[in-house]
Design a protein around this motif. Structure first.
Motif, PDB file in Angstrom:
ATOM      1  N   VAL A 304      -0.072  19.131 -32.661  1.00 36.79           N
ATOM      2  CA  VAL A 304      -1.490  19.290 -32.334  1.00 36.79           C
ATOM      3  C   VAL A 304      -1.941  18.233 -31.319  1.00 36.79           C
ATOM      4  O   VAL A 304      -2.651  18.548 -30.353  1.00 36.79           O
ATOM      5  CB  VAL A 304      -2.353  19.260 -33.624  1.00 36.79           C
ATOM      6  N   ASP A 305      -1.506  16.973 -31.508  1.00 34.74           N
ATOM      7  CA  ASP A 305      -1.888  15.899 -30.567  1.00 34.74           C
ATOM      8  C   ASP A 305      -1.537  16.293 -29.132  1.00 34.74           C
ATOM      9  O   ASP A 305      -2.348  16.157 -28.217  1.00 34.74           O
ATOM     10  CB  ASP A 305      -1.120  14.602 -30.886  1.00 34.74           C
ATOM     11  N   LYS A 306      -0.315  16.803 -28.937  1.00 38.49           N
ATOM     12  CA  LYS A 306       0.142  17.124 -27.565  1.00 38.49           C
ATOM     13  C   LYS A 306      -0.562  18.359 -27.017  1.00 38.49           C
ATOM     14  O   LYS A 306      -0.832  18.449 -25.819  1.00 38.49           O
ATOM     15  CB  LYS A 306       1.654  17.316 -27.548  1.00 38.49           C
ATOM     16  N   THR A 307      -0.856  19.299 -27.890  1.00 40.42           N
ATOM     17  CA  THR A 307      -1.559  20.511 -27.434  1.00 40.42           C
ATOM     18  C   THR A 307      -2.976  20.150 -26.994  1.00 40.42           C
ATOM     19  O   THR A 307      -3.471  20.646 -25.973  1.00 40.42           O
ATOM     20  CB  THR A 307      -1.579  21.569 -28.567  1.00 40.42           C
ATOM     21  N   ILE A 308      -3.636  19.268 -27.748  1.00 37.32           N
ATOM     22  CA  ILE A 308      -4.994  18.837 -27.399  1.00 37.32           C
ATOM     23  C   ILE A 308      -4.972  18.106 -26.053  1.00 37.32           C
ATOM     24  O   ILE A 308      -5.813  18.335 -25.172  1.00 37.32           O
ATOM     25  CB  ILE A 308      -5.573  17.894 -28.489  1.00 37.32           C
ATOM     26  N   LYS A 309      -3.992  17.229 -25.884  1.00 37.15           N
ATOM     27  CA  LYS A 309      -3.854  16.466 -24.636  1.00 37.15           C
ATOM     28  C   LYS A 309      -3.700  17.432 -23.448  1.00 37.15           C
ATOM     29  O   LYS A 309      -4.354  17.277 -22.417  1.00 37.15           O
ATOM     30  CB  LYS A 309      -2.601  15.581 -24.749  1.00 37.15           C
ATOM     31  N   ALA A 310      -2.846  18.436 -23.620  1.00 43.13           N
ATOM     32  CA  ALA A 310      -2.620  19.413 -22.542  1.00 43.13           C
ATOM     33  C   ALA A 310      -3.889  20.240 -22.292  1.00 43.13           C
ATOM     34  O   ALA A 310      -4.223  20.554 -21.147  1.00 43.13           O
ATOM     35  CB  ALA A 310      -1.459  20.331 -22.904  1.00 43.13           C
ATOM     36  N   ALA A 330      -1.191  24.908 -41.979  1.00 42.71           N
ATOM     37  CA  ALA A 330      -1.710  23.577 -41.614  1.00 42.71           C
ATOM     38  C   ALA A 330      -1.806  23.463 -40.099  1.00 42.71           C
ATOM     39  O   ALA A 330      -2.776  22.903 -39.564  1.00 42.71           O
ATOM     40  CB  ALA A 330      -0.804  22.491 -42.182  1.00 42.71           C
ATOM     41  N   LEU A 331      -0.823  23.990 -39.384  1.00 40.35           N
ATOM     42  CA  LEU A 331      -0.842  23.960 -37.919  1.00 40.35           C
ATOM     43  C   LEU A 331      -2.030  24.774 -37.390  1.00 40.35           C
ATOM     44  O   LEU A 331      -2.776  24.319 -36.521  1.00 40.35           O
ATOM     45  CB  LEU A 331       0.479  24.518 -37.361  1.00 40.35           C
ATOM     46  N   ARG A 332      -2.214  25.963 -37.926  1.00 43.70           N
ATOM     47  CA  ARG A 332      -3.332  26.820 -37.497  1.00 43.70           C
ATOM     48  C   ARG A 332      -4.666  26.122 -37.744  1.00 43.70           C
ATOM     49  O   ARG A 332      -5.545  26.111 -36.889  1.00 43.70           O
ATOM     50  CB  ARG A 332      -3.303  28.145 -38.273  1.00 43.70           C
ATOM     51  N   ARG A 333      -4.795  25.543 -38.934  1.00 46.91           N
ATOM     52  CA  ARG A 333      -6.064  24.928 -39.330  1.00 46.91           C
ATOM     53  C   ARG A 333      -6.366  23.696 -38.486  1.00 46.91           C
ATOM     54  O   ARG A 333      -7.452  23.562 -37.930  1.00 46.91           O
ATOM     55  CB  ARG A 333      -6.005  24.563 -40.823  1.00 46.91           C
ATOM     56  N   GLN A 334      -5.371  22.823 -38.329  1.00 42.01           N
ATOM     57  CA  GLN A 334      -5.625  21.582 -37.583  1.00 42.01           C
ATOM     58  C   GLN A 334      -5.917  21.845 -36.123  1.00 42.01           C
ATOM     59  O   GLN A 334      -6.791  21.199 -35.538  1.00 42.01           O
ATOM     60  CB  GLN A 334      -4.427  20.630 -37.711  1.00 42.01           C
ATOM     61  N   LEU A 335      -5.203  22.800 -35.552  1.00 41.54           N
ATOM     62  CA  LEU A 335      -5.447  23.123 -34.145  1.00 41.54           C
ATOM     63  C   LEU A 335      -6.837  23.753 -33.987  1.00 41.54           C
ATOM     64  O   LEU A 335      -7.585  23.414 -33.065  1.00 41.54           O
ATOM     65  CB  LEU A 335      -4.344  24.065 -33.637  1.00 41.54           C
ATOM     66  N   SER A 336      -7.178  24.639 -34.897  1.00 42.52           N
ATOM     67  CA  SER A 336      -8.512  25.266 -34.853  1.00 42.52           C
ATOM     68  C   SER A 336      -9.606  24.219 -34.998  1.00 42.52           C
ATOM     69  O   SER A 336     -10.629  24.273 -34.317  1.00 42.52           O
ATOM     70  CB  SER A 336      -8.668  26.300 -35.969  1.00 42.52           C
ATOM     71  N   ASP A 337      -9.394  23.248 -35.900  1.00 42.65           N
ATOM     72  CA  ASP A 337     -10.414  22.215 -36.139  1.00 42.65           C
ATOM     73  C   ASP A 337     -10.608  21.308 -34.927  1.00 42.65           C
ATOM     74  O   ASP A 337     -11.712  20.863 -34.661  1.00 42.65           O
ATOM     75  CB  ASP A 337     -10.015  21.330 -37.338  1.00 42.65           C
ATOM     76  N   ARG A 338      -9.525  21.028 -34.221  1.00 46.44           N
ATOM     77  CA  ARG A 338      -9.620  20.015 -33.163  1.00 46.44           C
ATOM     78  C   ARG A 338      -9.865  20.577 -31.766  1.00 46.44           C
ATOM     79  O   ARG A 338     -10.190  19.822 -30.849  1.00 46.44           O
ATOM     80  CB  ARG A 338      -8.359  19.142 -33.177  1.00 46.44           C
TER      81      ARG A 338
END
Ligand code: KG4
Ligand code: ZN
Length: 385
Positions: A304-310, A330-338
């Motif tokens: 998620v950190d790297k996807t947000i950065k990109a 967890a991946l779906r939720r965290q990415l959706s949240d951020r």
């Protein structure tokens, strides 16, 4: 345009028929998956020789079933039973040759296990020649992204219906592709043009889930097992390291796996020579859950950190996740949240390997690429997107 997609690169034999739906992406007419998971489970991972032999047995019945189901279904979703046959449909099913309605064949030719890929490719080559259909060779990793271009059917009491007003993701698309063999961030400018921003330098994230599950004594495939155990654990219990990479968008998961192993060894009070397969019996159930949760949290946070950065650097119009690990809640939720925009992901049954994503990718590739000569198509076990 109707396309038959064939997938056999690893442990699922799958065939599907999709139909173009204009601006609404593609819709599924059938998607038949015969999984070898139960066969490989006893070995704790895929055995290539057994996989190839299982594909030989399964491939023709799976293709036949996908063709037959496509004749009687206006849309289809596995897990909800086969589409209901109406009287008129029955007549159509018995009278028509399903091949008359197929405009092209698509098959995974790379990357994957060589023996497994060969089964799909040889079958597709033969069918393309006999049935006189154009043949599209499809890259498996890119195809995972195209599961996001299939209308996600919804279920209600009267059966399955297409999701109304649904539209596929728009370009530029940032894709996080996470599977058992691949982990990469790709920026798609169009169907034709894309740039790999970063990729794993060692293990894929799905592979890390599988190996960590083995250490914890959880069944193969590790992803779903870790997810279920993690739901009952405390993710802050054990601190695990995140790899620092020279290229911001590259990944590394082998260090995390080793750090995990060392942490478990330390927890049970043994040294680094202690065999990993004997560790799980020394853990309590609660410790196993906490370890699963801590690992999942670290792995997901890294992705998620790297996807947000990109996302911040390239401002794409859409962000999609694809591949087996995209099934992870967890991946779906965290990415959706951020993320400030909606994240697109396929339904869980289209995240892991399937023929529908192969057919979907072929539909879009057919708009800018000529089909291949079926007599010349070779498999390529190792090939970057
Ligand atoms: O895409 P896929 O079916 O095959 C490859 O192309 O590699 O991905 C399989 C991988 C396996 O490593 C499996 O453990 C992982 O996807 N996986 C998951 C989940 N479901 C499958 N990983 C994490 N969470 C899940 N729910
Ligand atoms: Zn895959």
């Amino acid at each position: 345009m109707r396309i038959l997609g064939i997938e056999s690169s690893a442990d699922e034999t799958s065939a599907a028929v999709v139909e173009s739906d204009g601006p609404g992406g593609v819709r599924l007419l059938s998607n038949v998956i015969q999984s070898q998971i139960d066969i490989h489970k006893v070995y704790g991972g895929i055995v290539p020789e057994i996989s190839a032999r299982s594909h030989i047995e399964a491939i023709l019945p799976v293709i036949e079933a996908a063709l037959q189901q496509s004749l009687v279904a206006s849309h289809y979703s596995p897990g909800k039973g086969s589409p209901k046959l109406e009287t008129g449909d029955k007549r159509q099913a018995t009278q028509s040759d399903p091949w008359n309605q197929i405009d092209a064949i698509a098959v995974t030719y790379a990357p994957g296990l060589v023996g497994s890929l060969l089964m799909g490719v040889m079958t597709a080559r033969t069918l393309a020649l006999i049935k006189k259909k154009p043949l599209y060779p499809i890259h498996h990793v890119k195809a995972h992204v195209y599961a996001n271009f299939i209308n996600p059917v919804s279920h209600n009491t009267s059966g399955t219906t297409l999701t109304p007003r649904w539209r596929p993701p728009t370009f530029p698309i940032l894709a996080l592709i996470v599977s058992g063999g691949h982990t990469q961030l790709v920026l798609f400018e169009s169907h034709q043009q894309y740039k790999i921003l970063g990729r794993t330098q060692d293990d894929a994230v799905g592979e890390a889930f599988d190996k960590v599950a083995k250490i914890l004594g959880l069944p193969y495939p590790g992803g779903p097992s870790i997810q279920a155990a993690a739901a009952k654990g405390d993710s802050s219990k054990y601190t695990l390291p995140k790899a620092k990479m020279k290229n911001n968008y590259d990944f590394s998961f082998s260090g995390l796996k080793t750090a995990f192993l060392r942490r478990v060894q330390r927890e049970v009070g043994v040294d680094i020579t202690f065999p990993s397969h004997e560790l799980s019996s020394r853990l309590s159930t609660a410790e196993r859950y906490d370890f699963a949760a801590s690992f999942q949290q670290t792995a997901v946070e890294t992705l998620v950190d790297k996807t947000i950065k990109a996302y911040q650097e390239f401002s794409p119009a859409s962000v999609v996740i694809a591949g087996g690990v995209a099934a992870n809640q967890a991946l779906r939720r965290q990415l959706s949240d951020r993320l400030p925009i909606k994240v697109t992901y396929p339904p869980i049954w289209l995240c892991t390997d399937n023929g529908a994503m192969i057919a979907s990718a072929a539909y879009y590739e057919s708009q800018f690429r000529q089909p291949c000569d079926p007599r010349d198509l070779e498999v390529v076990p190792s090939l970057s997107m």
